[in-house]
Each structure stands twice: as C-alpha cells, then as structure tokens.
Scaffold this motif. Structure first.
Motif, PDB file in Angstrom:
ATOM      1  N   THR A   1      13.747   1.160 -18.363  1.00 23.09           N
ATOM      2  CA  THR A   1      12.962   0.315 -19.272  1.00 23.09           C
ATOM      3  C   THR A   1      12.438  -0.960 -18.599  1.00 23.09           C
ATOM      4  N   ASP A   2      12.905  -1.241 -17.391  1.00 21.69           N
ATOM      5  CA  ASP A   2      12.408  -2.425 -16.681  1.00 21.69           C
ATOM      6  C   ASP A   2      11.014  -2.204 -16.096  1.00 21.69           C
ATOM      7  N   PHE A   3      10.574  -0.931 -16.028  1.00 17.69           N
ATOM      8  CA  PHE A   3       9.268  -0.664 -15.435  1.00 17.69           C
ATOM      9  C   PHE A   3       8.195  -0.610 -16.509  1.00 17.69           C
ATOM     10  N   PRO A   4       7.100  -1.357 -16.322  1.00 19.87           N
ATOM     11  CA  PRO A   4       6.028  -1.279 -17.317  1.00 19.87           C
ATOM     12  C   PRO A   4       5.415   0.131 -17.339  1.00 19.87           C
ATOM     13  N   ASP A   5       4.733   0.469 -18.454  1.00 21.30           N
ATOM     14  CA  ASP A   5       4.190   1.824 -18.612  1.00 21.30           C
ATOM     15  C   ASP A   5       3.258   2.237 -17.472  1.00 21.30           C
ATOM     16  N   ASN A   6       2.519   1.236 -16.943  1.00 24.74           N
ATOM     17  CA  ASN A   6       1.574   1.609 -15.868  1.00 24.74           C
ATOM     18  C   ASN A   6       2.272   1.856 -14.530  1.00 24.74           C
ATOM     19  N   LEU A   7       3.604   1.718 -14.496  1.00 26.06           N
ATOM     20  CA  LEU A   7       4.341   2.011 -13.256  1.00 26.06           C
ATOM     21  C   LEU A   7       5.228   3.250 -13.426  1.00 26.06           C
ATOM     22  N   SER A   8       4.657   4.289 -14.037  1.00 23.57           N
ATOM     23  CA  SER A   8       5.461   5.489 -14.322  1.00 23.57           C
ATOM     24  C   SER A   8       5.853   6.216 -13.032  1.00 23.57           C
ATOM     25  N   HIS A   9       5.183   5.883 -11.911  1.00 23.04           N
ATOM     26  CA  HIS A   9       5.513   6.541 -10.647  1.00 23.04           C
ATOM     27  C   HIS A   9       6.597   5.758  -9.887  1.00 23.04           C
ATOM     28  N   ALA A  10       7.194   4.713 -10.553  1.00 23.85           N
ATOM     29  CA  ALA A  10       8.187   3.892  -9.856  1.00 23.85           C
ATOM     30  C   ALA A  10       9.597   4.163 -10.386  1.00 23.85           C
ATOM     31  N   THR A  11      10.564   4.021  -9.514  1.00 25.60           N
ATOM     32  CA  THR A  11      11.961   4.128  -9.936  1.00 25.60           C
ATOM     33  C   THR A  11      12.787   3.153  -9.091  1.00 25.60           C
ATOM     34  N   SER A  12      14.110   3.146  -9.344  1.00 22.93           N
ATOM     35  CA  SER A  12      14.981   2.255  -8.564  1.00 22.93           C
ATOM     36  C   SER A  12      16.110   3.073  -7.941  1.00 22.93           C
ATOM     37  N   ILE A  13      16.816   2.460  -7.016  1.00 18.18           N
ATOM     38  CA  ILE A  13      17.968   3.155  -6.414  1.00 18.18           C
ATOM     39  C   ILE A  13      18.981   3.424  -7.525  1.00 18.18           C
ATOM     40  N   HIS A  14      19.162   2.439  -8.410  1.00 18.20           N
ATOM     41  CA  HIS A  14      20.112   2.585  -9.521  1.00 18.20           C
ATOM     42  C   HIS A  14      19.767   3.804 -10.394  1.00 18.20           C
ATOM     43  N   CYS A  15      18.487   3.975 -10.743  1.00 17.73           N
ATOM     44  CA  CYS A  15      18.088   5.108 -11.595  1.00 17.73           C
ATOM     45  C   CYS A  15      18.371   6.436 -10.888  1.00 17.73           C
ATOM     46  N   ALA A  16      18.148   6.474  -9.570  1.00 16.49           N
ATOM     47  CA  ALA A  16      18.351   7.728  -8.842  1.00 16.49           C
ATOM     48  C   ALA A  16      19.838   8.023  -8.660  1.00 16.49           C
ATOM     49  N   LEU A  17      20.633   6.973  -8.486  1.00 12.97           N
ATOM     50  CA  LEU A  17      22.061   7.147  -8.176  1.00 12.97           C
ATOM     51  C   LEU A  17      22.916   7.206  -9.437  1.00 12.97           C
ATOM     52  N   LYS A  18      22.366   6.686 -10.530  1.00 13.24           N
ATOM     53  CA  LYS A  18      23.088   6.544 -11.810  1.00 13.24           C
ATOM     54  C   LYS A  18      24.288   5.593 -11.677  1.00 13.24           C
ATOM     55  N   GLU A  19      24.147   4.647 -10.782  1.00 16.20           N
ATOM     56  CA  GLU A  19      25.200   3.632 -10.574  1.00 16.20           C
ATOM     57  C   GLU A  19      24.528   2.336 -10.167  1.00 16.20           C
ATOM     58  N   ARG A  20      25.096   1.214 -10.579  1.00 10.87           N
ATOM     59  CA  ARG A  20      24.581  -0.068 -10.082  1.00 10.87           C
ATOM     60  C   ARG A  20      25.021  -0.230  -8.641  1.00 10.87           C
ATOM     61  N   ILE A  21      24.168  -0.814  -7.837  1.00  9.07           N
ATOM     62  CA  ILE A  21      24.629  -1.000  -6.461  1.00  9.07           C
ATOM     63  C   ILE A  21      24.746  -2.485  -6.121  1.00  9.07           C
ATOM     64  N   GLY A  22      25.644  -2.801  -5.224  1.00 13.46           N
ATOM     65  CA  GLY A  22      25.892  -4.192  -4.823  1.00 13.46           C
ATOM     66  C   GLY A  22      24.709  -4.690  -4.004  1.00 13.46           C
ATOM     67  N   ARG A  23      23.867  -5.504  -4.648  1.00 11.65           N
ATOM     68  CA  ARG A  23      22.626  -5.958  -4.000  1.00 11.65           C
ATOM     69  C   ARG A  23      22.913  -6.761  -2.734  1.00 11.65           C
ATOM     70  N   LEU A  24      23.961  -7.601  -2.799  1.00 10.48           N
ATOM     71  CA  LEU A  24      24.265  -8.460  -1.658  1.00 10.48           C
ATOM     72  C   LEU A  24      24.670  -7.619  -0.438  1.00 10.48           C
TER      73      LEU A  24
END
Ligand code: BTN
Length: 322
Positions: free
Chosen positions: A217-240
């Motif tokens: 839900t963080d991606f606007p509708d016009n960015l339907s071709h975008a994803t995040s590492i979190h969405c692909a992994l189904k886990e939050r990752i330690g950004r630091l």
C-alpha cells in the motif's frame, strides 16, 4: 572519528559504562558526555542512566545516523564519511554541491526521505521515510574516461544484487542498464551522474534508491511495476545492517573497477542480468518496438533482436520486460 560517534560506539554492546569511563575512552569531559547523552535521547536513542552504573543503551532509532552506520563498517573508502539528512530535495544534488566544494572521495550522503528524488531521464523517484534507502556516493576515480561511465552503473548494480542475495537469499535480476528487479518488479534504481571534460572524469555521483521495507500500500497506483525487498521476502529487513553490507560491496566492487578489473565485474553482472531471449519493449532515441535481448556487451550496449530479425545496439535507452 567524532566524539559523538565514539560515545555511541562505546555503548553499542548494550552494557553499562560509567560516565568516567566514557569520558576517558572518548577524550571528553563528563559534562560533554552528559550533554551528548541528552542529545542522543532527543534523537530517539533509548539510554538508561544510573548514578552508580552509568549509561546503558537499550534501543536505537530507525534512522541511518552516521554513528550507527560507521559502527564496525567493513569498508575502506566508501562511507568513511557519512552525511545524514532527515529530509532533503535529492541526495544526488547535495552530493554534486559537496563535490564541487572539494568533498573527499567516498563520502556518502543519505536521507530518510527526499522531496525531489530524481531518476533517469528526469523521472521522479519516490521514497518513504524509514522504509526506503536513498543515498549518493561521491567517487573520484583517477584516469577514467567519460565513455567508461556505464561501468560505474554496472559495478553499483552488481553490488546491490550481491548485498540483497547475501542478506536475504533472494536472487534479484539486473535489467539493463540500471534497474534491479525481484519477481519482475522494480526494487532499486541507480542514477549515475558525471562531471567530466572531454577526456577525463572529474568525479561521479552514484545515486542509489532501494525499496526496502515498503508495504504494497506504500506504492502509488501509477507504480504498479514496483515492489520492495520486504514484499518479496514477506519479512521486514534490518535497513541499517543491509545498508552497511551494501557499502561493503560497493567498496569492494569500486576497488575492482579502479584496479582495471571491469571484465570480472561484467562476468558476474551477466549472471544476474535478464538472460538472452527475454522479450522486451525497447525505446532509444527515436526507435522503439518489441524485441528480445540478444546480449549485453562489455562496452555497455545492449543488443536487441527486433521482431523482423534485425539486431540493433542501444547505448542509452530504456527496456521494459514483457
Ligand atoms: C532510476 O531508477 O531511474 C534511478 C533512481 C535513482 C534514485 C536515487 S535515490 C538517491 C539518489 N538521489 C536522487 O535524487 N536519485 C538517486
């Protein structure tokens, strides 16, 4: 290393440290320690104080503060100095300004969010505070020519996929020339900007944007071709920790590049790239159409077999995976 960094580094093992010890180890007065602790608390550090035991760090903020990034950072040149903003227009524009004022090579400018993040061909780059990674690195490679600029994009792309692969076990793909994909959606982009004369590069700004912990839900509708590492992994990752690993790989691959080992980088880059035969829509200058990737060449061009069978080489353009 600054006193601020030293104080936090001495607390990052989460053990009690007395005010006297901290003051001695960091070469400052006890009042300076006290003042710094107060300023760290206001930045979101959770620090317990006890008049006998001293101070103990029990929690760190979500931000990529320099004193956190530099702790046990396994990198030589890249990230030796880190400049952090809660918000800025574009870290590439900041880095360009610092470079023109003589800032040294390897300095990293990182922002929690950008108000005017930019991508290739004047596109906009969106980032979400505390969830994305947006940073720029200043490089001053010696003796490189402007036509070798693409090699810096390739080494950055390789560093990103190597860091993601090691950190998550997920194998991303590189889409020529500067995009990183997971599950056929974009998770990262690179904007390489050069300051050069006709013969030599003066400096390079390597801008990297990565979607790390965004939700769908963080991606606007016009960015339907975008994803995040979190969405692909189904886990939050330690950004630091991920950022530190990425700086390590960038440092390593940058070293390879300045030691004229681009062929090695290119070989591994190819193993992460979309393979020959991948169907694409290409656009370059006035040409566009459907075709398949034939190969990516060591000179940075992609060869596309057009639908009619003709093969064209594109040095600067855009591919869309079909
Ligand atoms: C692209 O995909 O077109 C490139 C995106 C690059 C975005 C990064 S975020 C950090 C740096 N600052 C910017 O304004 N852009 C780059």
């Amino acid at each position: 290393m600054s006193n601020k960094e030293l104080i936090i580094h001495n607390l990052l093992n989460n053990e009690w440290v007395s005010g006297i010890d901290l003051a001695q180890k960091c070469g400052v007065s006890r009042t300076a320690v006290w003042n710094n602790i107060a300023s760290f608390k206001s930045k979101g550090y959770d620090i317990e104080s006890d008049h006998k035991l001293g101070y103990r760090l029990v929690g760190i903020p979500e931000c990529l503060y320099p004193e956190l990034v530099s702790y046990k950072l396994k990198s030589g040149v890249i990230g030796k100095k880190i400049i952090h903003y809660m918000s800025t227009g574009s870290t590439n524009i900041d880095a360009m300004r610092f470079a023109l004022k003589g800032e040294k090579e390897g300095t990293v400018i990182v922002a929690e969010t950008q108000t005017q993040g930019k991508g290739r061909f004047n596109s906009k780059w969106e980032s979400v505070p505390n969830k994305s990674l947006a940073f720029s690195t200043l490089l001053r490679p010696y003796g490189k020519r402007p036509r070798q600029g693409y090699q810096f994009t390739m080494m950055a792309a390789l560093s990103i996929v190597e860091a993601i692969y090691e950190f998550t076990g997920l194998k991303p793909r590189i889409k020529w020339p500067n995009d990183i994909y997971l599950n056929n959606k974009k998770i990262a982009g690179i904007l390489t900007e050069l300051n050069a004369d006709t013969d030599l590069i003066n400096f390079i700004i390597l801008g990297i944007g990565i979607n790390v912990n965004q939700n769908e839900t963080d991606f606007p509708d016009n960015l339907s071709h975008a994803t995040s590492i979190h969405c692909a992994l189904k886990e939050r990752i330690g950004r630091l920790d991920f950022f530190k690993l990425l700086l390590f790989y960038l440092d390593k691959r940058y070293n390879d590049l300045i030691q004229n080992k681009f062929s090695d980088i290119f070989k591994i880059w190819q193993s992460f790239s979309y393979p020959p035969g991948t169907k694409v829509f290409y656009s370059a200058n006035s040409h566009e159409g459907n075709g398949v990737i034939e190969k990516v060449n060591e000179d940075g061009a992609v060869s596309i077999r057009k639908e009619g069978g003709e093969i064209i080489s594109i040095y600067s353009g855009h591919l869309q995976i079909l």
